[in-house]
Motif scaffolding. Structure first.
Motif, short mmCIF file in Angstrom:
data_model
loop_
_atom_site.label_atom_id
_atom_site.label_comp_id
_atom_site.label_asym_id
_atom_site.label_seq_id
_atom_site.Cartn_x
_atom_site.Cartn_y
_atom_site.Cartn_z
N LEU A 71 -121.75 70.27 92.51
CA LEU A 71 -123.13 69.81 92.44
C LEU A 71 -123.57 69.61 90.99
O LEU A 71 -124.22 68.61 90.66
CB LEU A 71 -124.06 70.78 93.15
N ARG A 72 -123.22 70.56 90.11
CA ARG A 72 -123.55 70.43 88.69
C ARG A 72 -122.94 69.16 88.10
O ARG A 72 -123.60 68.41 87.38
CB ARG A 72 -123.07 71.64 87.90
N THR B 88 -122.00 66.45 89.75
CA THR B 88 -122.66 65.29 90.35
C THR B 88 -123.99 65.01 89.68
O THR B 88 -124.30 63.86 89.33
CB THR B 88 -122.86 65.53 91.86
N LEU B 89 -124.81 66.04 89.50
CA LEU B 89 -126.12 65.85 88.89
C LEU B 89 -126.00 65.40 87.44
O LEU B 89 -126.80 64.58 86.97
CB LEU B 89 -126.95 67.13 88.99
N GLY C 110 -127.43 61.89 86.42
CA GLY C 110 -128.46 61.93 85.38
C GLY C 110 -128.11 61.06 84.18
O GLY C 110 -128.96 60.35 83.64
#
Length: 126
Positions: free
Chosen positions: A51-52, A54-55, A59
């Motif tokens: 998730l980190r 991906t974000l 971003g």
């Protein structure tokens, strides 16, 4: 009538059969398969890492691509500038956006595979 007796059978066993067996240590994969609390922690760690990543990638792409309208707004001459006979906004939005997305996708896939490899090695060692 007597029958001749053949050779006598002997059972051969390992000298370690009577030795205490080593306890089977639970591995990380077994913890995950059995859905223990530790297995849940392992899986949450993997999901949070993904998730980190991906974000961070999303971003970065939003920041880069979102800055294009800001460029046109803050620097008005870019709206009318031509490159090889094409207006600069068309060049940026029609051509240069795709390499940015491709590079972001390559970065994401490479890092996602690295995270999964590290996770697999870590869980296998446990």
């Amino acid at each position: 009538m007597s029958t001749p007796e053949g050779p006598r059978r002997v059972r051969v066993t390992s000298p370690r059969t009577s030795a205490a067996r080593r306890p089977i240590m639970p591995t990380g994969t077994r913890e995950i398969d059995e859905q223990t609390r530790l297995g849940q922690v392992y899986m949450q760690s993997l999901i949070q890492s993904q998730l980190r990543l991906t974000l961070a990638v999303i971003g970065s792409v939003v920041l880069v691509l979102g800055s294009i309208p800001m460029l046109f707004w803050l620097v008005p001459p870019t709206r009318t500038l031509s490159v090889l006979g094409l207006p600069l906004p068309w060049v940026i939005l029609g051509i240069l956006v795709y390499p940015v997305v491709y590079v972001a996708a390559r970065i994401y896939v490479r890092n996602a595979e690295r995270i999964e490899t590290e996770f697999t090695e870590f869980v296998g060692r446990q």
